[in-house]
Enzyme design. Structure first.
Site, PDB file in Angstrom:
ATOM      1  N   LEU A 189     -23.995   9.026   2.139  1.00  0.00           N
ATOM      2  CA  LEU A 189     -24.140   7.922   1.175  1.00  0.00           C
ATOM      3  C   LEU A 189     -24.317   6.578   1.893  1.00  0.00           C
ATOM      4  CD1 LEU A 189     -21.409   8.842  -1.502  1.00  0.00           C
ATOM      5  CD2 LEU A 189     -23.705   9.755  -1.247  1.00  0.00           C
ATOM      6  N   ASP A 190     -23.568   6.396   2.972  1.00  0.00           N
ATOM      7  CA  ASP A 190     -23.654   5.128   3.718  1.00  0.00           C
ATOM      8  C   ASP A 190     -25.022   4.950   4.373  1.00  0.00           C
ATOM      9  OD1 ASP A 190     -21.163   4.214   3.122  1.00  0.00           O
ATOM     10  OD2 ASP A 190     -20.348   4.329   5.150  1.00  0.00           O
TER      11      ASP A 190
ATOM     12  N   THR B 252     -19.931  14.150  -2.638  1.00  0.00           N
ATOM     13  CA  THR B 252     -19.564  15.572  -2.677  1.00  0.00           C
ATOM     14  C   THR B 252     -18.270  15.877  -1.930  1.00  0.00           C
ATOM     15  OG1 THR B 252     -20.904  15.999  -0.728  1.00  0.00           O
ATOM     16  CG2 THR B 252     -21.990  16.295  -2.877  1.00  0.00           C
TER      17      THR B 252
ATOM     18  N   LYS C 214     -20.664  -1.417  -0.214  1.00  0.00           N
ATOM     19  CA  LYS C 214     -20.951  -1.373   1.228  1.00  0.00           C
ATOM     20  C   LYS C 214     -21.696  -0.121   1.650  1.00  0.00           C
ATOM     21  CE  LYS C 214     -16.662  -2.292   2.846  1.00  0.00           C
ATOM     22  NZ  LYS C 214     -15.641  -2.620   3.831  1.00  0.00           N
TER      23      LYS C 214
ATOM     24  N   LYS D  83     -17.689   1.219  14.695  1.00  0.00           N
ATOM     25  CA  LYS D  83     -17.796   1.827  13.368  1.00  0.00           C
ATOM     26  C   LYS D  83     -18.473   0.894  12.363  1.00  0.00           C
ATOM     27  CE  LYS D  83     -15.453   4.794  10.365  1.00  0.00           C
ATOM     28  NZ  LYS D  83     -16.682   5.495  10.108  1.00  0.00           N
TER      29      LYS D  83
ATOM     30  N   PHE E 285     -18.094  19.473  -7.054  1.00  0.00           N
ATOM     31  CA  PHE E 285     -18.567  19.558  -5.661  1.00  0.00           C
ATOM     32  C   PHE E 285     -17.384  19.728  -4.692  1.00  0.00           C
ATOM     33  CE2 PHE E 285     -22.240  17.020  -7.350  1.00  0.00           C
ATOM     34  CZ  PHE E 285     -23.267  17.858  -6.948  1.00  0.00           C
TER      35      PHE E 285
ATOM     36  N   THR F 225     -15.860  23.034  -2.770  1.00  0.00           N
ATOM     37  CA  THR F 225     -16.359  23.744  -1.578  1.00  0.00           C
ATOM     38  C   THR F 225     -16.024  23.026  -0.269  1.00  0.00           C
ATOM     39  OG1 THR F 225     -18.516  22.708  -1.950  1.00  0.00           O
ATOM     40  CG2 THR F 225     -18.253  24.956  -2.766  1.00  0.00           C
TER      41      THR F 225
ATOM     42  N   HIS G 242      -7.174   0.050   7.723  1.00  0.00           N
ATOM     43  CA  HIS G 242      -8.441  -0.134   8.434  1.00  0.00           C
ATOM     44  C   HIS G 242      -8.323  -1.212   9.514  1.00  0.00           C
ATOM     45  CE1 HIS G 242      -9.567   2.084   4.873  1.00  0.00           C
ATOM     46  NE2 HIS G 242     -10.727   2.351   5.400  1.00  0.00           N
TER      47      HIS G 242
HETATM   48  N1  LIG Z   1     -19.136   2.566   2.073  1.00  0.00           N
HETATM   49  C1  LIG Z   1     -17.843   2.570   1.917  1.00  0.00           C
HETATM   50  O1  LIG Z   1     -17.286   1.729   1.209  1.00  0.00           O
HETATM   51  C2  LIG Z   1     -17.006   3.618   2.590  1.00  0.00           C
HETATM   52  C3  LIG Z   1     -15.674   3.789   2.220  1.00  0.00           C
HETATM   53  C4  LIG Z   1     -14.935   4.785   2.838  1.00  0.00           C
HETATM   54  C5  LIG Z   1     -15.518   5.579   3.820  1.00  0.00           C
HETATM   55  N2  LIG Z   1     -16.824   5.361   4.148  1.00  0.00           N
HETATM   56  C6  LIG Z   1     -17.460   6.201   5.188  1.00  0.00           C
HETATM   57  O2  LIG Z   1     -17.444   7.550   4.761  1.00  0.00           O
HETATM   58  C7  LIG Z   1     -17.484   8.381   5.898  1.00  0.00           C
HETATM   59  C8  LIG Z   1     -16.557   9.547   5.704  1.00  0.00           C
HETATM   60  O3  LIG Z   1     -16.968  10.271   4.565  1.00  0.00           O
HETATM   61  P1  LIG Z   1     -16.535  11.790   4.332  1.00  0.00           P
HETATM   62  O4  LIG Z   1     -15.103  11.918   4.583  1.00  0.00           O
HETATM   63  O5  LIG Z   1     -17.079  12.165   3.032  1.00  0.00           O
HETATM   64  O6  LIG Z   1     -17.217  12.560   5.543  1.00  0.00           O
HETATM   65  P2  LIG Z   1     -18.667  13.171   5.798  1.00  0.00           P
HETATM   66  O7  LIG Z   1     -19.708  12.463   5.052  1.00  0.00           O
HETATM   67  O8  LIG Z   1     -18.783  13.229   7.279  1.00  0.00           O
HETATM   68  O9  LIG Z   1     -18.545  14.624   5.243  1.00  0.00           O
HETATM   69  C9  LIG Z   1     -17.679  15.506   5.879  1.00  0.00           C
HETATM   70  C10 LIG Z   1     -18.276  16.884   6.016  1.00  0.00           C
HETATM   71  O10 LIG Z   1     -18.205  17.535   4.777  1.00  0.00           O
HETATM   72  C11 LIG Z   1     -19.368  18.300   4.546  1.00  0.00           C
HETATM   73  N3  LIG Z   1     -19.502  18.337   3.085  1.00  0.00           N
HETATM   74  C12 LIG Z   1     -19.749  17.286   2.275  1.00  0.00           C
HETATM   75  N4  LIG Z   1     -19.676  17.682   1.000  1.00  0.00           N
HETATM   76  C13 LIG Z   1     -19.398  18.996   0.993  1.00  0.00           C
HETATM   77  C14 LIG Z   1     -19.198  19.953  -0.014  1.00  0.00           C
HETATM   78  N5  LIG Z   1     -19.211  19.625  -1.311  1.00  0.00           N
HETATM   79  N6  LIG Z   1     -18.940  21.216   0.340  1.00  0.00           N
HETATM   80  C15 LIG Z   1     -18.856  21.560   1.652  1.00  0.00           C
HETATM   81  N7  LIG Z   1     -19.016  20.701   2.649  1.00  0.00           N
HETATM   82  C16 LIG Z   1     -19.290  19.436   2.336  1.00  0.00           C
HETATM   83  C17 LIG Z   1     -20.448  17.575   5.272  1.00  0.00           C
HETATM   84  O11 LIG Z   1     -21.389  18.481   5.759  1.00  0.00           O
HETATM   85  C18 LIG Z   1     -19.725  16.915   6.416  1.00  0.00           C
HETATM   86  O12 LIG Z   1     -19.830  17.690   7.563  1.00  0.00           O
HETATM   87  C19 LIG Z   1     -17.137   7.516   7.081  1.00  0.00           C
HETATM   88  O13 LIG Z   1     -18.275   7.333   7.886  1.00  0.00           O
HETATM   89  C20 LIG Z   1     -16.708   6.201   6.471  1.00  0.00           C
HETATM   90  O14 LIG Z   1     -17.041   5.103   7.278  1.00  0.00           O
HETATM   91  C21 LIG Z   1     -17.572   4.414   3.576  1.00  0.00           C
END
Ligand SMILES: NC(=O)c1ccc[n+]([C@@H]2O[C@H](COP(=O)([O-])OP(=O)(O)OC[C@H]3O[C@@H](n4cnc5c(N)ncnc54)[C@H](O)[C@@H]3O)[C@@H](O)[C@H]2O)c1
Length: 461
Positions: A193-194, A214, A227, A236, A254, A257, A342
């Site tokens: 998403l980012d 997801t 953001k 980061k 979602f 899984t 953070h």
């Molecule tokens: N923009 C913002 O305000 C904000 C806020 C918080 C965190 N973030 C960012 O979000 C990131 C972390 O996000 P995250 O924890 O979702 O990690 P991620 O996006 O790395 O996803 C984690 C893993 O889960 C797997 N995955 C995703 N959905 C799945 C599903 N439904 N089933 C099976 N596997 C799935 C993906 O392949 C990935 O390997 C960090 O980079 C952080 O900086 C952004």
């Protein structure tokens, strides 16, 4: 900012002329569109009577003009308006649910218009998510005769860089979409998403995009604010923008899984909101943490949150998050409770990649800060222990041996540099209440660190 402050010209050597003198005039104009032309009308003046009311549009933007000895200066004050939707839905990928295609559109007449022509959608999916849900997405678009392209990408913290953003942009460009009516869709965790959000903010200066989270963490956090960003120079989210999506579609199914550890990861960000501002949410996590982990937030009751801890938890997390984000979308106000956890975690997470997940690093930071709160006397020993116990029940790490005092000092120095020369620390002042402090001494930090290490470090008993 107080009215008029923008128009204050710094003193010029030799002294400025008093305001209102013939050599130092300042005026403020509103902008009015008459038929197709914008013109300025001095704020205190009446509109010309020759303008018909229904032909006139008044902008919220204003132009200030000041004439000084050195020339004229103009100041543009243009409020930028963002409107985006965060929508809970079920069975998002069921073709009978039109949310994915039209959920972002408010006007039913506009939807009718869209439906008259073939729709195109460019979709970026996390590669793992594509493996699990890709066929459903294809069937969905095929059922609606949509021309689509799915770009499946490995979106991990290590690949979260400008390279992935440029790759997305190249593919978007090749696909060619109508920027106004065909939003880019991102389906994946926070990284996906980012990165897509940043790509969309760059393409033709801002192309609408939709977020479909997801993972639990992206469901409650990364998808609800403005953001986006990618890592840069081992830092980061160093490159990014504040560009909200036009809509976020939330479908908890979602989450079923994702591995258990990822549920804990998301619970870390939910606990942040609970500790900062919602005792009720904290109590739910305390009481139902195991259920939330075991059930992976798949509740039977999807409508009545009083009956269902999963629904109540996600709704409260999002509601509290939106309360803090919406008035400060561009983070002009540096005093942000949502930054709890953070302060140290960015350095910790990046240093240890890929060992720690985002929410885990955030939790280690929060565990340390809980000790700081207790050291200052803001929370009782019982409250401190309850918080730590809750973290452990949510299967979150509360300590890491690489989180040395040296790393903490380095991270604090970095935050200090980027927070207007003040160290702004959100600290718990009770269960579900917090305040921001900027006078915590290094000595207090050291004492808190020693207690934290002794209680929770690897050699603790
Ligand atoms: N923009 C913002 O305000 C904000 C806020 C918080 C965190 N973030 C960012 O979000 C990131 C972390 O996000 P995250 O924890 O979702 O990690 P991620 O996006 O790395 O996803 C984690 C893993 O889960 C797997 N995955 C995703 N959905 C799945 C599903 N439904 N089933 C099976 N596997 C799935 C993906 O392949 C990935 O390997 C960090 O980079 C952080 O900086 C952004």
């Amino acid at each position: 900012m107080p009215a008029g402050e923008l128009f204050t010209v710094p003193p010029v050597r030799g002294g400025t002329k008093p305001e209102g003198s013939s050599r130092n005039k300042q005026k403020e104009y509103q902008l009015v569109r008459v038929k197709n032309t914008w013109c300025r009308v001095e704020c205190r003046q009446e509109m010309p009577t020759t303008w018909e009311e229904d032909q006139v549009i008044v902008s919220q933007a204003k132009i200030g003009e000041q004439v000084t000895e050195s020339g004229v200066s103009w100041v543009v004050k243009a409020p930028i308006y963002f409107c985006y939707k965060v929508i809970e839905t079920q069975n998002l990928l069921n073709p009978s649910n039109k949310t994915l295609l039209y959920g972002h559109v408010s006007d039913p007449e506009e939807i009718d218009e869209y439906q008259k022509k073939t729709q195109k959608r460019f979709v970026v999916m996390d590669a793992t998510v594509e493996q699990i849900y890709g066929s459903k997405v294809r069937k969905y678009f095929e059922a609606h005769n949509v021309v689509y392209k799915i770009l499946a990408l490995e979106t991990t913290e290590e690949t979260k860089s400008m390279d992935i953003v440029l790759h997305i942009l190249e593919e978007v460009h090749k696909f060619s979409l109508d920027r106004r009516t065909e939003p880019i869709i991102a389906i994946g965790g926070g990284v996906c998403l980012d990165a897509v959000g940043l790509a969309a903010s760059l393409y033709r200066r801002r192309t609408p995009y939709i977020r479909v989270p997801t993972t639990l963490l992206s469901y409650v956090d990364a998808s609800v604010g403005a953001k986006n960003g990618v890592n840069f120079c081992n830092c980061k989210n160093k490159l990014g923008s504040y560009t909200p999506p036009i809509a976020t579609f939330l479908d908890r199914s979602f989450i079923q899984t994702i591995p258990r550890r990822h549920i804990s990861n998301g619970l870390g960000e939910i606990l942040k909101m609970a500790l900062m501002k919602h005792k009720g949410l904290f109590q739910i996590l305390e009481k139902h943490g195991k259920y939330l982990l075991d059930s992976k937030f798949q509740s039977t009751n999807v409508l009545d949150c009083n009956d269902d801890a999963a629904l109540k938890t996600t709704r409260l997390a999002i509601q509290t998050m939106l309360e803090e984000l919406a008035p400060n979308l561009w983070e002009d106000d540096l005093d942000r409770l949502v930054d709890y956890g953070h302060v140290i975690s960015p350095e910790l997470e990046m240093n240890l990649l890929p060992a720690l997940m985002h929410g885990e690093a955030v939790n280690i930071d929060m565990a340390f800060m809980t000790y700081v709160s207790h050291e200052i006397g803001l929370i009782t020993l019982e409250e401190r222990n309850r918080i730590v116990q809750c973290m452990q029940n949510l299967e979150l790490p509360v300590f890491h041996r690489d989180c040395s005092f040296q790393l903490i000092k380095k991270a604090l120095a970095e935050r200090f540099k980027h927070s207007g020369g003040k160290l702004r620390l959100s600290l718990s002042t009770g269960l579900g209440t917090a305040e921001i402090f900027n006078n915590v001494s290094e000595e207090t930090m050291m004492c808190a660190f020693a207690a934290w290490q002794e209680d929770l470090g690897e050699h603790s008993t």
